[in-house]
Design an enzyme around this catalytic site. Structure first.
Site, PDB file in Angstrom:
ATOM      1  CB  ILE A  84      -0.883   0.031   1.272  1.00 36.12           C
ATOM      2  CG1 ILE A  84      -1.777  -1.213   1.367  1.00 36.12           C
ATOM      3  CG2 ILE A  84      -1.693   1.312   1.372  1.00 36.12           C
ATOM      4  CD1 ILE A  84      -3.074  -1.160   0.625  1.00 36.12           C
ATOM      5  CE1 TYR A 135       2.747   1.886  -9.087  1.00 39.83           C
ATOM      6  CE2 TYR A 135       3.190   2.027  -6.743  1.00 39.83           C
ATOM      7  CZ  TYR A 135       2.305   1.961  -7.797  1.00 39.83           C
ATOM      8  OH  TYR A 135       0.962   1.961  -7.545  1.00 39.83           O
ATOM      9  CG  HIS A 281      -4.086  -1.477  -7.859  1.00 38.11           C
ATOM     10  ND1 HIS A 281      -2.803  -1.722  -8.265  1.00 38.11           N
ATOM     11  CD2 HIS A 281      -3.993  -0.410  -7.025  1.00 38.11           C
ATOM     12  CE1 HIS A 281      -1.980  -0.832  -7.721  1.00 38.11           C
ATOM     13  NE2 HIS A 281      -2.687  -0.018  -6.952  1.00 38.11           N
ATOM     14  NE  ARG A 284      -6.215   2.365  -4.360  1.00 32.99           N
ATOM     15  CZ  ARG A 284      -6.585   3.310  -3.517  1.00 32.99           C
ATOM     16  NH1 ARG A 284      -7.707   3.192  -2.853  1.00 32.99           N
ATOM     17  NH2 ARG A 284      -5.839   4.391  -3.340  1.00 32.99           N
ATOM     18  N   GLY A 335      -5.207  -5.859   1.294  1.00 31.71           N
ATOM     19  CA  GLY A 335      -4.667  -4.524   1.467  1.00 31.71           C
ATOM     20  C   GLY A 335      -5.435  -3.766   2.531  1.00 31.71           C
TER      21      GLY A 335
HETATM   22  C1  LIG Z   1      -4.786   2.982  -0.454  1.00 27.24           C
HETATM   23  C2  LIG Z   1      -4.201   1.933  -1.355  1.00 27.24           C
HETATM   24  C3  LIG Z   1      -2.926   2.103  -1.867  1.00 27.24           C
HETATM   25  C4  LIG Z   1      -2.356   1.110  -2.669  1.00 27.24           C
HETATM   26  N1  LIG Z   1      -1.051   1.256  -3.103  1.00 27.24           N
HETATM   27  C5  LIG Z   1      -0.461   0.243  -3.797  1.00 27.24           C
HETATM   28  C6  LIG Z   1       0.917   0.300  -4.127  1.00 27.24           C
HETATM   29  O1  LIG Z   1       1.620   1.249  -3.796  1.00 27.24           O
HETATM   30  N2  LIG Z   1       1.432  -0.733  -4.813  1.00 27.24           N
HETATM   31  C7  LIG Z   1       0.680  -1.840  -5.180  1.00 27.24           C
HETATM   32  O2  LIG Z   1       1.209  -2.777  -5.801  1.00 27.24           O
HETATM   33  N3  LIG Z   1      -0.625  -1.905  -4.870  1.00 27.24           N
HETATM   34  C8  LIG Z   1      -1.201  -0.918  -4.165  1.00 27.24           C
HETATM   35  N4  LIG Z   1      -2.513  -1.025  -3.798  1.00 27.24           N
HETATM   36  C9  LIG Z   1      -3.270  -2.259  -4.116  1.00 27.24           C
HETATM   37  C10 LIG Z   1      -3.043  -3.318  -3.039  1.00 27.24           C
HETATM   38  O3  LIG Z   1      -1.740  -3.807  -3.054  1.00 27.24           O
HETATM   39  C11 LIG Z   1      -3.985  -4.503  -3.207  1.00 27.24           C
HETATM   40  O4  LIG Z   1      -3.893  -5.001  -4.508  1.00 27.24           O
HETATM   41  C12 LIG Z   1      -5.436  -4.148  -2.896  1.00 27.24           C
HETATM   42  O5  LIG Z   1      -5.521  -3.329  -1.754  1.00 27.24           O
HETATM   43  C13 LIG Z   1      -6.213  -5.436  -2.675  1.00 27.24           C
HETATM   44  O6  LIG Z   1      -7.551  -5.184  -2.448  1.00 27.24           O
HETATM   45  P1  LIG Z   1      -8.225  -5.083  -0.995  1.00 27.24           P
HETATM   46  O7  LIG Z   1      -7.825  -3.747  -0.454  1.00 27.24           O
HETATM   47  O8  LIG Z   1      -9.662  -5.193  -1.310  1.00 27.24           O
HETATM   48  O9  LIG Z   1      -7.668  -6.215  -0.168  1.00 27.24           O
HETATM   49  C14 LIG Z   1      -3.099  -0.048  -2.997  1.00 27.24           C
HETATM   50  C15 LIG Z   1      -4.391  -0.207  -2.472  1.00 27.24           C
HETATM   51  C16 LIG Z   1      -4.941   0.754  -1.651  1.00 27.24           C
HETATM   52  C17 LIG Z   1      -6.309   0.525  -1.074  1.00 27.24           C
END
Ligand SMILES: Cc1cc2nc3c(=O)[nH]c(=O)nc-3n(C[C@H](O)[C@H](O)[C@H](O)COP(=O)(O)O)c2cc1C
Length: 382
Positions: A84, A135, A281, A284, A335
């Site tokens: 995250i 990233y 993701h 998102r 996440g």
């Molecule tokens: C606030 C937020 C920031 C995130 N930032 C990243 C990130 O920096 N890198 C990444 O690979 N995934 C990122 N993700 C995606 C998460 O790694 C993950 O795939 C996702 O949260 C899974 O879904 P869930 O929140 O329903 O468990 C982010 C998700 C959220 C909610």
């Protein structure tokens, strides 16, 4: 008298509700939101919950174990913590809180490139067990330097990301000034003042920074310059040309995160990667996309003997973990669930959330008479 958090917050939903009251609106909405109209955010959990499991009550039961082997490492539970970004915005030191809790419970913690704790600190807190999510940097020199740092920190697994070729369209973040470039407005300040515990803790720990990127960033950037720096430094779109040199450099395991199609799973195998995380993701990036559970079973059936197939997006409970495992995932990640825990309970949030999920999953296994994690698919009602 000290409150027993186990009885006050016995579900991820309880933690989410508490987090909403504890942190400013802009930080909660950044964590909680999906993209566009949040269709796929909700679909992730609702379609996952359509998966049903069959119990076998009269079968002999010799005990159930959550232990799982992944990449030759034995973990104490079949779930880990997804990467995250900007975690310190939700609660100061949250990546450190989660890294420590993951180490204590022997589950994987994935550190994001753009979070607020460094690779070196995460490695120190987990004795080199933390995974790292890269990233993709625009410049090869920066890519090589970050990879060397992860290698020096003895990181066992490098996670590369294919589902951010463009920046997700997130109306709440745009309204709250958290889109790129970020902006601080009066409303954010008022929201922060309305959450004094968060404000005091944030002031005590200092404004969160992109800890992994500090060695490469010019000093004292204002928010607009920061936005420009991030834009120039990372190029989200991954392809074969970008993956090959990483595969050549990195001696450990490589996992491709964000897979949602057979095509991308096949490319990952062809390029010699070790695992994929079927993920969108957390809803998102592509609101018009499929929920993460939808493509999971066919990807796991077709490629599960060639590459480790894992899954995240939408998991909010032990039964949800069981549903994903029964549908073919070898391992799962979450996440938001963990971040709700930390935003709600601070230092105790990581430990509490992991214990809660373990307890729930153990109950499911005992209920359906599933002794080993790899036996979950036998309980799937097709
Ligand atoms: C606030 C937020 C920031 C995130 N930032 C990243 C990130 O920096 N890198 C990444 O690979 N995934 C990122 N993700 C995606 C998460 O790694 C993950 O795939 C996702 O949260 C899974 O879904 P869930 O929140 O329903 O468990 C982010 C998700 C959220 C909610």
């Amino acid at each position: 008298m000290a409150l027993n958090i186990n009885t006050k917050y016995p579900s991820i939903d309880d933690l989410r509700n508490k987090a909403k009251k504890k942190i400013p609106k802009f930080a909660f909405e950044y964590l909680d939101g999906g993209c566009n109209e949040d269709v796929n955010l909700h679909r992730n959990t609702s379609e996952l919950r359509e998966v049903q499991l069959k119990p076998n009550y009269l079968r002999n039961h010799g005990g159930s174990s959550l232990k799982t082997k992944l990449f030759g490492i034995e973990y104490d539970a079949p779930f880990g913590i997804s990467p995250i970004g900007l975690q310190g915005l939700m609660w100061p030191n949250s990546p450190e809180i989660l890294a420590k809790a993951a180490f204590k419970h022997n589950i994987p913690f994935i550190l994001s490139t753009v979070t607020t704790t460094s690779i070196e600190r995460a490695a120190e807190l987990t004795e080199g067990k933390a995974w790292f999510q890269l990233y993709h940097p625009t410049e090869d020199r920066l890519r090589d330097d970050i990879i060397k740092r992860a290698e020096a920190a003895e990181c066992p697994v490098l996670v590369i990301l294919c589902d951010v070729p463009s920046f997700g369209f997130r109306p709440r973040d745009i309204r709250n000034g958290l889109a790129m470039p970020p902006k601080m407005n009066l409303s954010n300040v008022l929201q922060a003042l309305g959450r004094p515990h968060w404000s005091i803790e944030t002031l005590k720990h200092g404004i969160p920074s992109f800890a992994n990127l500090l060695p490469y960033m010019p000093k004292n950037l204002d928010l607009k310059q920061l936005g420009k720096f991030m834009d120039q430094t990372f190029s989200g779109r991954l392809n074969e040309e970008k993956i090959k040199p990483i595969r050549d450099m990195w001696k450990g395991k490589i996992v491709l995160k964000g897979v949602a199609s057979h095509y991308d799973a096949e490319q990952a195998i062809r390029l010699g990667l070790d695992g994929i995380i079927v993920s969108n993701h957390g809803g998102r990036q592509l609101d018009a996309g499929e929920s993460s559970i939808k493509p999971l079973t066919s990807i796991a059936e077709k490629y599960g003997d060639q590459i480790e197939v894992m899954m995240d997006s939408g998991i909010r409970s032990g039964p949800d973990v069981a549903r994903a495992l029964a549908s073919g995932a070898k391992f799962t990640f979450m996440g938001r669930s963990f971040m709700y825990g930390v935003a709600a309970l601070g230092n105790k949030g990581g430990d509490h959330t992991i214990s809660l999920l373990k307890t729930e999953l153990q109950q499911v296994m005992e209920q359906i008479c599933c002794e080993r994690v790899e036996d979950f698919p036998n309980h799937l009602i097709k």
